[in-house]
Every structure is written in structure tokens, then in C-alpha cells.
Design a protein around this motif. Sequence first.
Motif, PDB file in Angstrom:
ATOM      1  N   LEU A   1      55.187  38.714   6.479  1.00 57.11           N
ATOM      2  CA  LEU A   1      54.318  38.419   7.618  1.00 57.11           C
ATOM      3  C   LEU A   1      55.119  38.363   8.915  1.00 57.11           C
ATOM      4  O   LEU A   1      54.642  38.827   9.964  1.00 57.11           O
TER       5      LEU A   1
ATOM      6  N   LYS B   1      52.815  34.816  16.122  1.00 59.34           N
ATOM      7  CA  LYS B   1      53.098  33.760  15.151  1.00 59.34           C
ATOM      8  C   LYS B   1      53.543  32.498  15.876  1.00 59.34           C
ATOM      9  O   LYS B   1      53.878  32.518  17.055  1.00 59.34           O
TER      10      LYS B   1
ATOM     11  N   TYR C   1      50.047  32.560  11.819  1.00 59.96           N
ATOM     12  CA  TYR C   1      50.023  33.923  12.312  1.00 59.96           C
ATOM     13  C   TYR C   1      48.671  34.194  12.945  1.00 59.96           C
ATOM     14  O   TYR C   1      47.657  33.635  12.537  1.00 59.96           O
TER      15      TYR C   1
ATOM     16  N   VAL D   1      48.090  39.904  12.676  1.00 61.46           N
ATOM     17  CA  VAL D   1      48.989  39.941  11.523  1.00 61.46           C
ATOM     18  C   VAL D   1      48.176  39.982  10.232  1.00 61.46           C
ATOM     19  O   VAL D   1      48.463  40.776   9.332  1.00 61.46           O
ATOM     20  N   LEU D   2      47.149  39.142  10.154  1.00 61.65           N
ATOM     21  CA  LEU D   2      46.304  39.143   8.957  1.00 61.65           C
ATOM     22  C   LEU D   2      45.613  40.488   8.771  1.00 61.65           C
ATOM     23  O   LEU D   2      45.495  40.993   7.655  1.00 61.65           O
TER      24      LEU D   2
ATOM     25  N   ALA E   1      48.110  42.992   7.397  1.00 57.96           N
ATOM     26  CA  ALA E   1      48.435  42.645   6.004  1.00 57.96           C
ATOM     27  C   ALA E   1      47.299  43.044   5.069  1.00 57.96           C
ATOM     28  O   ALA E   1      47.535  43.642   4.014  1.00 57.96           O
TER      29      ALA E   1
END
Length: 139
Positions: free
Chosen positions: A14, A41, A49, A53-54, A57
Amino acid sequence: MIKLQNKAFSKEQLDDIALNLSKDTGPSIKSLNLFLINPHKSVLGIGNYDINVLEVALQQYGLEIQWFDSRKDIRTVIQFTDPTLFGIILNIQSSRLVFWSSNHWIAVKPFFSDDGKIPEIYNLDSKLSKPSKYDNIEQ
């Protein structure tokens, strides 16, 4: 079926996503500054985060995020009877001290049965000792 009820990503993974997002969108800053101050972050290095970022991912699992305008009634957008709904990610305020507040991501997941009935809906908050079932959709 995609199963994310485990440690799907490490902190390092992450952090790398956050760093890459900063490189792509931020001004030219020395690498050291990108590690210390990153808009994607927490400065404290304890997670927290941002949604970008999520989103990156989850794309690794073929999932996409659809944004929700919190000024609207969520029931007009989210239909828990829609079997294509994988889950909902919510950013909630988790702790508040006199001069400090913190947000926390939680997941809410419907589990559909084969008979097509209204699904069972669970709160998959990582701060809970186990998933918590909601009594009804309104909850």
C-alpha cells in the motif's frame, strides 16, 4: 469468487501504491519527501490510506469503485438486492480526541443465497473481533 477477508495487501504494498500515485500526480519532489509527506497516506505511517490507494489496490482483483455523493440518500444508489454489488467501503470517523480526529475504512458486504432472497449483510470492520451481521437493510 473473490475473497478479500484476509490480509490481501501488506503495508509495504500500500505504501508503494501511495508513492506511485504521488509520483504520477505531484510536483517533482525529492524522493525522501515523498516517503515523509505523501498526500495518499497518513504522515504517522499507521495506515489511513486515501481512497485512491484503495482503488488501485482493488483493481488488482478486478474490482472497481463507484463513488457515492454523501449528500444523497444512499438507498437511491446502493441496492442490496443487486447481485453484482460486491460490497461497500465506508470512511467513518473512528476516534476523536480534543484536538485530533481519525477516520477508518470499513467494508459492508452482502452475502447472497441461491434462492435470490434479500442477502445477509455484514460489517467487516477490521477493528471487530469477527464480522457483525446487520439485523436488516436499514441498519
